[in-house]
Design an enzyme around this catalytic site. Structure first.
Site, PDB file in Angstrom:
ATOM      1  N   ALA A  17       0.837  -1.211   0.000  1.00 10.71           N
ATOM      2  CA  ALA A  17       0.000   0.000   0.000  1.00 10.71           C
ATOM      3  C   ALA A  17       0.870   1.258   0.000  1.00 10.71           C
ATOM      4  O   ALA A  17       0.630   2.196  -0.783  1.00 10.71           O
ATOM      5  CB  ALA A  17      -0.926  -0.001   1.212  1.00 10.71           C
ATOM      6  N   ALA A  49      -1.822 -12.466  -5.598  1.00 13.68           N
ATOM      7  CA  ALA A  49      -2.730 -12.631  -6.733  1.00 13.68           C
ATOM      8  C   ALA A  49      -3.514 -11.341  -6.954  1.00 13.68           C
ATOM      9  O   ALA A  49      -3.898 -10.661  -5.999  1.00 13.68           O
ATOM     10  CB  ALA A  49      -3.697 -13.783  -6.465  1.00 13.68           C
ATOM     11  N   LYS A  77      -2.390 -14.602 -14.827  1.00 11.49           N
ATOM     12  CA  LYS A  77      -3.563 -15.165 -14.149  1.00 11.49           C
ATOM     13  C   LYS A  77      -4.793 -14.884 -14.997  1.00 11.49           C
ATOM     14  O   LYS A  77      -5.092 -13.724 -15.313  1.00 11.49           O
ATOM     15  CB  LYS A  77      -3.695 -14.521 -12.759  1.00 11.49           C
ATOM     16  CG  LYS A  77      -4.987 -14.878 -12.047  1.00 11.49           C
ATOM     17  CD  LYS A  77      -5.087 -14.264 -10.663  1.00 11.49           C
ATOM     18  CE  LYS A  77      -6.488 -14.453 -10.108  1.00 11.49           C
ATOM     19  NZ  LYS A  77      -6.696 -13.777  -8.836  1.00 11.49           N
ATOM     20  N   VAL A 184       7.739   4.680  14.016  1.00 11.13           N
ATOM     21  CA  VAL A 184       6.923   5.781  14.528  1.00 11.13           C
ATOM     22  C   VAL A 184       6.487   5.425  15.942  1.00 11.13           C
ATOM     23  O   VAL A 184       5.849   4.392  16.158  1.00 11.13           O
ATOM     24  CB  VAL A 184       5.684   6.019  13.628  1.00 11.13           C
ATOM     25  CG1 VAL A 184       4.819   7.134  14.198  1.00 11.13           C
ATOM     26  CG2 VAL A 184       6.106   6.339  12.203  1.00 11.13           C
TER      27      VAL A 184
HETATM   28  C1  LIG Z   1      -3.421 -14.046   4.290  1.00  9.97           C
HETATM   29  C2  LIG Z   1      -3.467 -12.901   3.337  1.00  9.97           C
HETATM   30  C3  LIG Z   1      -3.401 -13.153   1.963  1.00  9.97           C
HETATM   31  C4  LIG Z   1      -3.478 -12.088   1.067  1.00  9.97           C
HETATM   32  N1  LIG Z   1      -3.491 -12.340  -0.283  1.00  9.97           N
HETATM   33  C5  LIG Z   1      -3.719 -11.330  -1.136  1.00  9.97           C
HETATM   34  C6  LIG Z   1      -3.823 -11.551  -2.528  1.00  9.97           C
HETATM   35  O1  LIG Z   1      -3.640 -12.661  -3.017  1.00  9.97           O
HETATM   36  N2  LIG Z   1      -4.107 -10.497  -3.314  1.00  9.97           N
HETATM   37  C7  LIG Z   1      -4.289  -9.243  -2.820  1.00  9.97           C
HETATM   38  O2  LIG Z   1      -4.609  -8.325  -3.574  1.00  9.97           O
HETATM   39  N3  LIG Z   1      -4.135  -8.993  -1.518  1.00  9.97           N
HETATM   40  C8  LIG Z   1      -3.861  -9.993  -0.670  1.00  9.97           C
HETATM   41  N4  LIG Z   1      -3.728  -9.738   0.648  1.00  9.97           N
HETATM   42  C9  LIG Z   1      -3.720  -8.374   1.119  1.00  9.97           C
HETATM   43  C10 LIG Z   1      -2.363  -7.769   0.861  1.00  9.97           C
HETATM   44  O3  LIG Z   1      -1.356  -8.546   1.472  1.00  9.97           O
HETATM   45  C11 LIG Z   1      -2.322  -6.344   1.414  1.00  9.97           C
HETATM   46  O4  LIG Z   1      -3.446  -5.654   0.972  1.00  9.97           O
HETATM   47  C12 LIG Z   1      -1.126  -5.627   0.922  1.00  9.97           C
HETATM   48  O5  LIG Z   1       0.023  -6.363   1.184  1.00  9.97           O
HETATM   49  C13 LIG Z   1      -1.025  -4.265   1.565  1.00  9.97           C
HETATM   50  O6  LIG Z   1      -0.571  -4.370   2.877  1.00  9.97           O
HETATM   51  P1  LIG Z   1      -0.202  -3.024   3.599  1.00  9.97           P
HETATM   52  O7  LIG Z   1       0.852  -2.335   2.803  1.00  9.97           O
HETATM   53  O8  LIG Z   1      -1.438  -2.293   3.897  1.00  9.97           O
HETATM   54  O9  LIG Z   1       0.382  -3.505   4.999  1.00  9.97           O
HETATM   55  P2  LIG Z   1       1.785  -4.179   5.401  1.00  9.97           P
HETATM   56  O10 LIG Z   1       2.339  -5.015   4.325  1.00  9.97           O
HETATM   57  O11 LIG Z   1       1.560  -4.816   6.720  1.00  9.97           O
HETATM   58  O12 LIG Z   1       2.767  -2.951   5.597  1.00  9.97           O
HETATM   59  C14 LIG Z   1       2.718  -2.140   6.740  1.00  9.97           C
HETATM   60  C15 LIG Z   1       3.878  -1.174   6.714  1.00  9.97           C
HETATM   61  O13 LIG Z   1       3.736  -0.272   7.794  1.00  9.97           O
HETATM   62  C16 LIG Z   1       4.970  -0.171   8.478  1.00  9.97           C
HETATM   63  N5  LIG Z   1       4.705   0.179   9.871  1.00  9.97           N
HETATM   64  C17 LIG Z   1       3.771  -0.323  10.700  1.00  9.97           C
HETATM   65  N6  LIG Z   1       3.852   0.255  11.916  1.00  9.97           N
HETATM   66  C18 LIG Z   1       4.852   1.156  11.830  1.00  9.97           C
HETATM   67  C19 LIG Z   1       5.445   2.070  12.754  1.00  9.97           C
HETATM   68  N7  LIG Z   1       5.032   2.155  14.030  1.00  9.97           N
HETATM   69  N8  LIG Z   1       6.471   2.822  12.320  1.00  9.97           N
HETATM   70  C20 LIG Z   1       6.922   2.758  11.058  1.00  9.97           C
HETATM   71  N9  LIG Z   1       6.402   1.909  10.128  1.00  9.97           N
HETATM   72  C21 LIG Z   1       5.398   1.123  10.530  1.00  9.97           C
HETATM   73  C22 LIG Z   1       5.632  -1.531   8.307  1.00  9.97           C
HETATM   74  O14 LIG Z   1       7.011  -1.450   8.478  1.00  9.97           O
HETATM   75  C23 LIG Z   1       5.258  -1.834   6.859  1.00  9.97           C
HETATM   76  O15 LIG Z   1       6.174  -1.209   5.999  1.00  9.97           O
HETATM   77  C24 LIG Z   1      -3.595 -10.778   1.558  1.00  9.97           C
HETATM   78  C25 LIG Z   1      -3.598 -10.541   2.931  1.00  9.97           C
HETATM   79  C26 LIG Z   1      -3.539 -11.581   3.820  1.00  9.97           C
HETATM   80  C27 LIG Z   1      -3.565 -11.298   5.289  1.00  9.97           C
END
Ligand SMILES: Cc1cc2nc3c(=O)[nH]c(=O)nc-3n(C[C@H](O)[C@H](O)[C@H](O)COP(=O)(O)OP(=O)(O)OC[C@H]3O[C@@H](n4cnc5c(N)ncnc54)[C@H](O)[C@@H]3O)c2cc1C
Length: 502
Positions: A17, A49, A77, A184
Site C-alpha cells: 500500500a 494474486a 492469471k 513511529v
Molecule cells: C493471508 C493474506 C493473503 C493475502 N493475499 C492477497 C492476494 O492474493 N491479493 C491481494 O490483492 N491482496 C492480498 N492480501 C492483502 C495484501 O497482502 C495487502 O493488501 C497488501 O500487502 C497491503 O498491505 P499493507 O501495505 O497495507 O500492509 P503491510 O504489508 O503490513 O505494511 C505495513 C507497513 O507499515 C509499516 N509500519 C507499521 N507500523 C509502523 C510504525 N510504528 N512505524 C513505522 N512503520 C510502521 C511496516 O514497516 C510496513 O512497511 C492478503 C492478505 C492476507 C492477510
C-alpha cells in the site's frame, strides 16, 4: 497555511500500500512526498494474486509489463479455480472476461440457460475463453489486427508482493520520493487531524496530509483518529491464515487455485521462482496446528521458508478518510483474499483520492463522498465473497453447515433471489464484479435459476444451436492456437534458463 505547506504528504508504512501510494502520488502530483517505514516491523508478507485492473495501475505509472514481470517474478492469471466449494471433488472457475456473446438486448447466459434446458449446449466453461485457456495451461496476448476480431481474454498477474513493493520503491525514489527508515512511536494530532509523527530516534516529521499504510496496526486512522471499524466476521468467518512457499512443481497454472478445506480454504499461486501457498481458516473450527498440517500435506514440494502465521479481522473502517488522513491497504480494512481484491482496493482508493485531491485543506463534502463511494465498493465486494461461503455444497461439515445457514446482507439476498427466480443479474453503478463473475460463482455453486428472460425463447431453435456451436468452436480453435503459459512467459519476459524445470 501557505501554498508551500500544502505540498507535504507523509506516507506511513512501506508495504504494498505504501509504495503503491508513493508511486502514484509521485507520478500524478507535484507534492513533496516522504515515506516512513520500519524494517523492525516489516510487512505482512503475503498478497500475490491480482485482478485485471492492476494492469491499468501499472500502465498509468508507465511501467513496462515485461520488465515488471521479470522484476516481480510474476506469472499470468486468467481467473480462479474453486475446488470443493460446491462439494468434494467438484470444481468450477471464476474466469475473467466474457462468457459467450450476448445477442440483441440479452446477456448470453439467458440463451445458455434455455439451451441447457433443451440439451443444446455444453457446460458454461465451454463459452469462457479464459477458462478454456487456463485449464489448457495456455496464455497469449493479441494485438488488434485490422479487419479481424481480437479475442477477448483479459489477464491479471501472480507476483511476489515484496518484490513489487521493492520495484515501486525504486520507481518512487527515482521520482523524488524521500524514504525515511524509522519506527513511529508517537503521533501528534491537530484540529485538521494529524500534525506530525515522531520516530523512536526523536525525529519529528510534520506534514499537511498523511496516508496511513501501517497495515493491520492502523497507527493513524485507528490509534490516533479512532475511526470506527465495522466488523464483518459474522459473514466472513475466517480469521487466520498460514502461508508457506514451496519449490515450483506440478502444473504451472495460469490461474489461482482456491481449494475448500475443513474450515476454510487453501490457495496455490505459481510464480516463476516458487509456488505461493496459504491456508485461510476459521480458528473456531480448526486449531493452528491442524491448519498448518493441512497446508503442509497439500503443497507440491518441500516448503522453502518458515510458515508465516497471520491473524486478521474481516471488516472495514467506516471512514477511511478522516480530516487530513487517508487509510490505505490493510489499515483501511480487510476482506479475506478469496477473490484477490485487496491490492485492487488500494488501487481504486488511490484513483478516487487523486480525483478528489485536496488543495489547501480537505473539503468535508468531498471527504464524505470519498467515504460513501468506498463503502459502496467494499460492501459489494463483501457480498460477492459471502456468496462463495453461503452457497457452499459441503453438507455435514460444521463450519460449512454454519456458513450455509447464516443470515445474509439484504443486498446479497436480493441478488440471489432475483437470479434464482429469473436469471437476472444486475451490476449496480461501479460495482467491481461483473455479471459474468456473479454468474460463474452462482452456477458453479448450484444456484440455478428457475427460468430465464422470455426474449431468449424468441430465437429459433436452429439459430440457438448454431450460436452455441459457433462460440464453442471458435473458443476451441483460439485455445488450440495458443502457446503454453510457461512457453509464453519465457518468450515474453523470463531471463534465459530461469525455469528449466517448467
Ligand atoms: C493471508 C493474506 C493473503 C493475502 N493475499 C492477497 C492476494 O492474493 N491479493 C491481494 O490483492 N491482496 C492480498 N492480501 C492483502 C495484501 O497482502 C495487502 O493488501 C497488501 O500487502 C497491503 O498491505 P499493507 O501495505 O497495507 O500492509 P503491510 O504489508 O503490513 O505494511 C505495513 C507497513 O507499515 C509499516 N509500519 C507499521 N507500523 C509502523 C510504525 N510504528 N512505524 C513505522 N512503520 C510502521 C511496516 O514497516 C510496513 O512497511 C492478503 C492478505 C492476507 C492477510
Amino acid at each position: 497555511m501557505t501554498e508551500e505547506q500544502t505540498q507535504r504528504i507523509i506516507i506511513v508504512g512501506g508495504g504494498t500500500a505504501g509504495w503503491m501510494a508513493a508511486a502514484a502520488l509521485a507520478r500524478f502530483t507535484d507534492r513533496q512526498i516522504t515515506l516512513v517505514e520500519s524494517e523492525a516491523i516489516g510487512t505482512v508478507g503475503v498478497g500475490e494474486a491480482t485482478i485485471p485492473q492492476i494492469r491499468l495501475f501499472n500502465a498509468g505509472l508507465g511501467i513496462d509489463e515485461a520488465e515488471f514481470l521479470r522484476e516481480t517474478k510474476g506469472s499470468f492469471k486468467l481467473g480462479i479455480e474453486f475446488a470443493g466449494w460446491a462439494g468434494e471433488g467438484r470444481t468450477y472457475m471464476h474466469a475473467f472476461g466474457n462468457i459467450g456473446q450476448g445477442a440483441g438486448v440479452l446477456p448470453f447466459h439467458h440463451y445458455w440457460l434455455r439451451a441447457q434446458a433443451e440439451g443444446k449446449s455444453r457446460e458454461l466453461d465451454a463459452y469462457s475463453l479464459n477458462e478454456l485457456a487456463g485449464r489448457a495451461l495456455k496464455m497469449q496476448m493479441w494485438r488488434p489486427k485490422p479487419g479481424e476480431a481480437t479475442p477477448d481474454m483479459p489477464w491479471a498477474y501472480h507476483f511476489d508482493a515484496s518484490l513489487y513493493a521493492a520495484y515501486l520503491r525504486r520507481y518512487s525514489e527515482t521520482r523524488g520520493v524521500t524514504r525515511v527508515e524509522g519506527l513511529v512511536s508517537d503521533v501528534e494530532q491537530s484540529e485538521a487531524g494529524i500534525a506530525s509523527i515522531t520516530l523512536e530516534n526523536g525525529d519529528t516529521i510534520e506534514g499537511d496530509f498523511f496516508v496511513d499504510c501501517t497495515g493491520f496496526r492502523g497507527l493513524l486512522i485507528d490509534g490516533a483518529l479512532q475511526s470506527e471499524f465495522e466488523d464483518w466476521t459474522h459473514w466472513l468467518p475466517c480469521d487466520c491464515a498460514v502461508a508457506v512457499p514451496c519449490a515450483t512443481k506440478g502444473d504451472f497454472t495460469s490461474y489461482t487455485k482456491a481449494t475448500a478445506r475443513k474450515a476454510g480454504w487453501q490457495w496455490r499461486i505459481p510464480l516463476q521462482h516458487r509456488i505461493g501457498n496459504g491456508h485461510v481458516y476459521c480458528s473456531e473450527f480448526i486449531s493452528d496446528d491442524e491448519a498448518l498440517d493441512t497446508l503442509l500435506q497439500n503443497i507440491d514440494a518441500e516448503p522453502q521458508a518458515e510458515p508465516n502465521q497471520i491473524r486478521f479481522k474481516t471488516g472495514m473502517r467506516k471512514q477511511q478518510w478522516v480530516g487530513n488522513c487517508l487509510a490505505l491497504g490493510l489499515s483501511a480494512g480487510f476482506m479475506e483474499p478469496l477473490e484477490s481484491t485487496s491490492i485492487h482496493l488500494i488501487q481504486s482508493s488511490l484513483a478516487r483520492f487523486l480525483q478528489m485531491l485536496p488543495g489547501e485543506q480537505p473539503n468535508p463534502a468531498i471527504v464524505a463522498e470519498f467515504n460513501r463511494q468506498a463503502e459502496f465498493e467494499w460492501t459489494r465486494i463483501r457480498d460477492f465473497l459471502i456468496l462463495h461461503y453461503a452457497a457452499n455444497g459441503r453438507e455435514g461439515e460444521p463450519f460449512w453447515d454454519r456458513c450455509r445457514a447464516m443470515e445474509l446482507p439484504e443486498t446479497l439476498t436480493a441478488k440471489i433471489d432475483q437470479f434464482r427466480a429469473t436469471g437476472f443479474i444486475h451490476r449496480e453503478h461501479e460495482e467491481l464484479f461483473t455479471e459474468q463473475g456473479w454468474l460463474q460463482v452462482l452456477i458453479g455453486q448450484d444456484v440455478m435459476p428457475e427460468s430465464w428472460n422470455p426474449i431468449a425463447n424468441t430465437m429459433p431453435e436452429a439459430d440457438l444451436s448454431a450460436m452455441m456451436m459457433r462460440i464453442e468452436e471458435r473458443n476451441a480453435q483460439i485455445v488450440q492456437s495458443m502457446p503454453g503459459h510457461v512457453e509464453f512467459l519465457r518468450a515474453y519476459c523470463m531471463p534465459q534458463n530461469s525455469r528449466k524445470s517448467a
